[in-house]
Design an enzyme around this catalytic site. Structure first.
Site, PDB file in Angstrom:
ATOM      1  N   LYS A  52       4.607  20.442 -13.016  1.00 34.98           N
ATOM      2  CA  LYS A  52       3.866  20.207 -11.764  1.00 34.98           C
ATOM      3  C   LYS A  52       3.989  18.740 -11.354  1.00 34.98           C
ATOM      4  CE  LYS A  52       0.770  24.098 -12.694  1.00 34.98           C
ATOM      5  NZ  LYS A  52      -0.502  24.608 -13.209  1.00 34.98           N
ATOM      6  N   GLN A  96      -5.934  22.078 -15.827  1.00 31.26           N
ATOM      7  CA  GLN A  96      -5.099  23.161 -16.354  1.00 31.26           C
ATOM      8  C   GLN A  96      -5.931  24.101 -17.232  1.00 31.26           C
ATOM      9  OE1 GLN A  96      -1.948  23.767 -15.477  1.00 31.26           O
ATOM     10  NE2 GLN A  96      -1.660  25.476 -16.873  1.00 31.26           N
ATOM     11  N   ASP A 119      -6.512  24.530  -6.543  1.00 30.16           N
ATOM     12  CA  ASP A 119      -6.299  25.799  -7.251  1.00 30.16           C
ATOM     13  C   ASP A 119      -7.011  26.954  -6.546  1.00 30.16           C
ATOM     14  OD1 ASP A 119      -4.696  25.826  -9.618  1.00 30.16           O
ATOM     15  OD2 ASP A 119      -6.162  24.531 -10.608  1.00 30.16           O
TER      16      ASP A 119
HETATM   17  N1  GUN Z   1      -3.276  28.209 -15.975  1.00 24.43           N
HETATM   18  C1  GUN Z   1      -2.410  29.194 -15.655  1.00 24.43           C
HETATM   19  N2  GUN Z   1      -2.177  29.221 -14.317  1.00 24.43           N
HETATM   20  C2  GUN Z   1      -2.920  28.224 -13.791  1.00 24.43           C
HETATM   21  C3  GUN Z   1      -3.110  27.752 -12.461  1.00 24.43           C
HETATM   22  O1  GUN Z   1      -2.550  28.265 -11.478  1.00 24.43           O
HETATM   23  N3  GUN Z   1      -3.948  26.687 -12.323  1.00 24.43           N
HETATM   24  C4  GUN Z   1      -4.598  26.118 -13.389  1.00 24.43           C
HETATM   25  N4  GUN Z   1      -5.423  25.098 -13.131  1.00 24.43           N
HETATM   26  N5  GUN Z   1      -4.449  26.539 -14.627  1.00 24.43           N
HETATM   27  C5  GUN Z   1      -3.612  27.594 -14.825  1.00 24.43           C
END
Ligand code: GUN
Length: 306
Positions: A52, A96, A119
């Protein structure tokens, strides 16, 4: 002939269009900023966060990253979020998931300023999606919707079966695809670990989305001819190679491909789309916070790989 849907190509196209939105923000003195927070020593989570950050760097989003020791109390994470909420150069905050067991994940998600919740996990943003007035659509479900659009598969009137009911994918995706708007209007069934006779449900579907986190749960016997199959699973399974593991989806690709009309591979399907939609939400957050309207790509011009 089955179409193998290329998530990298669709993601790159949307990202190229996003670069124009970023240029417009830059011209108005605003650099979109994304802060990622990792409270885990899980290798897969570390990889996702660094992917990311790399994607931000490539497109001109100012990335910052905060590693928090997974053994410290929840207050440390909450204090970090509070600081990021106050920082005007940070437009988006991503914690995350998953966080360690001693952390109340709902309390963490609620602490993030809903305007910076790229998110789309804050209850305010979840509620807005359910109410049909989305602000930030969660990245993976949004990526699924954009990938369907780019493949000329319109969910309207179709039977969609989603396998998995997580807050990150299954639940928001069901809401998104049943919305009374373009890219929605589907009849959605959500299956999960307590569903009886999963195959009977998936065989009724025009579109199957596998998001259960179970390696190769959905196989060719569960897919009828002409079905579109979207594989959201990314599972590390032991393998006799340098890394000691390989990635497999929730779909048994080879057998499902025999019947599917279109199918996403793992890797190279939904994964890159999740990252693209994170960039998209970050640009949207910067635009909203700076009050500078920018056009966001809709990803609907068609793309196919034979
Ligand atoms: N863990 C797995 N997918 C995601 C996501 O799209 N965002 C976040 N913050 N954690 C994740």
């Amino acid at each position: 002939m089955t179409h193998v849907i290329d998530g990298n190509a669709v993601g790159d196209r949307i990202t190229d269009e996003l670069a124009e939105s970023i240029e417009k923000l830059e011209a108005n003195g605003v650099t979109p900023g994304l802060a990622t927070v990792l409270m885990s020593d899980d290798g897969a989570s570390e990889t996702y966060v660094s992917m990311k950050q790399r994607a931000c760097e490539e497109i001109g989003i100012e990335g910052s990253h905060y590693d928090i020791n997974p053994n410290v109390p929840e207050e440390v994470l909450i204090d970090c979020i509070d600081e990021l909420n106050e920082d005007p150069s940070v437009h988006g905050i991503l914690v995350q998931m998953p966080v360690p067991d001693h952390i109340d994940s709902q309390a963490v998600l609620k602490r993030i300023d809903p305007m910076k919740d790229i998110d789309g996990f804050h209850p305010e943003n979840v509620g807005r999606l359910v109410a049909g007035d989305p602000r930030f659509v969660p990245c993976t479900p949004h990526g699924v919707q954009k990938l369907l659009a780019a493949t000329d598969v319109d969910p309207e009137g179709k039977d969609v079966v989603i396998v998995g009911r997580s807050n990150i994918v299954g639940k928001p995706l069901a809401n998104l695809l049943m919305q009374k708007s373009d890219g929605g209007n589907a009849t959605v069934t959500v299956c999960h670990s307590r569903t009886d006779d999963l195959g009977a449900k998936t065989r009724r579907a025009d579109i199957v989305v596998a998001a259960a986190g179970v390696p190769e749960l959905v196989d060719g016997d569960m897919i009828l001819d002409g079905t579109t199959v979207i594989d959201v699973g990314v599972n590390r399974v032991d393998a006799d190679n340098e890394k000691g593991y390989e990635l497999v989806g929730d779909v048994d690709f080879e057998s499902a491909k025999e019947n599917a009309s279109a199918i996403t591979p793992v890797p190279g399907g939904i994964g890159p789309m999740t990252i693209t939609m994170l960039l998209y939400n970050t640009v949207k957050a910067a635009s909203l916070q700076a009050d500078i309207p920018v056009e966001l790509p809709d990803g609907t011009s068609s793309y196919r790989l034979e």
